[in-house]
Scaffold this motif. Structure first.
Motif, mmCIF file in Angstrom:
data_model
loop_
_atom_site.group_PDB
_atom_site.id
_atom_site.type_symbol
_atom_site.label_atom_id
_atom_site.label_comp_id
_atom_site.label_asym_id
_atom_site.label_seq_id
_atom_site.Cartn_x
_atom_site.Cartn_y
_atom_site.Cartn_z
ATOM 1 N N THR A 127 -1.900 0.724 -1.730
ATOM 2 C CA THR A 127 -1.161 1.638 -0.869
ATOM 3 C C THR A 127 -0.115 2.356 -1.727
ATOM 4 O O THR A 127 0.517 1.754 -2.586
ATOM 5 C CB THR A 127 -0.474 0.868 0.273
ATOM 6 N N LEU B 48 3.770 6.630 3.607
ATOM 7 C CA LEU B 48 2.764 5.853 2.889
ATOM 8 C C LEU B 48 1.381 6.476 3.001
ATOM 9 O O LEU B 48 1.091 7.250 3.916
ATOM 10 C CB LEU B 48 2.726 4.421 3.439
ATOM 11 N N ILE C 31 3.204 5.226 -2.078
ATOM 12 C CA ILE C 31 4.290 5.987 -1.457
ATOM 13 C C ILE C 31 4.011 7.462 -1.734
ATOM 14 O O ILE C 31 4.178 7.922 -2.867
ATOM 15 C CB ILE C 31 5.661 5.589 -2.037
#
Length: 210
Positions: A172, A40, A174
């Motif tokens: 956030t 992340l 990936i």
């Protein structure tokens, strides 16, 4: 036949399938082909145990898209405090999916507890495609309505730290998704390039019901 014998006979003919409290293997070194790693943008790596016994086709879809790099660069576009974090849409709008066909539902008896990873879908039961969500707290109202296919087995704190919002102001992301068996190292700091697959109108995934 006694009640006990009747119960034993009933158990003998019960169809095979996941037990309600089937144990999760939290050892990341065991069966690495079914350990899904999400790196992340908050600098953390989350490990998820994929459970093909629960939902074989959904697990296979996750693996296929992961190895295609589909999830690399995708944001968590819908994150509700006390509920769940949803991702897997390359458009970041909640209306996108992959170019692969939608999946038939594989609803199972496994409960949506903290750390559950389940597939998002539209109103139609057989409409899951690429979007998934991670549950912050137990939400049993989702049981047998969404396909539960895994559980966070390492670093749930990083999931808790995913930025909230619908969508978040600073989502956030990936940076990289991989399978432990592929031995992909964590990405260098920075943002992974976005992957832009073909999106069609019949491959949409709606938000998860609260």
């Amino acid at each position: 036949m006694s009640p006990q014998e009747a119960e034993e006979e009933r158990e003998d003919v019960t169809p095979a399938g996941p037990r309600l409290y089937e144990p999760i293997n939290y050892d990341m070194k065991e069966d690495p082909e079914n350990v899904w790693l999400l790196d992340l943008s908050n600098g953390e790596r989350v490990a998820i145990r994929l459970m093909p016994d629960w939902a074989p086709n959904h697990v296979e879809r996750i693996k296929t898209l992961t190895r295609q790099g589909f999830y690399d660069g995708v944001i968590f576009h819908r994150v509700i405090d006390g509920f769940m974090a949803q991702s897997g849409d390359p458009t970041g709008t909640g209306q996108g999916g992959s170019s692969l066909p939608d999946l038939e539902a594989e609803f199972n008896v496994m409960p949506h507890v903290r750390g559950t990873v389940s597939m998002a879908r539209a109103n139609e039961e057989n409409s899951a495609n690429s979007q998934f969500f991670i549950v912050f707290y137990p939400r049993f109202s989702l049981d047998k309505r969404y396909t539960n296919f895994g559980r966070v087995i390492d670093n749930i704190a990083a999931v808790d730290a995913i930025n909230r919002g619908e969508p978040p102001q600073n989502p956030t992301r990936i940076l990289q998704a991989s399978l432990a068996s592929d031995n992909v190292p964590p990405p260098a700091t920075g943002t992974a390039p976005r992957v832009e697959p073909d999106i069609t109108a019949d491959m949409l995934s709606a938000p998860v019901d609260q």
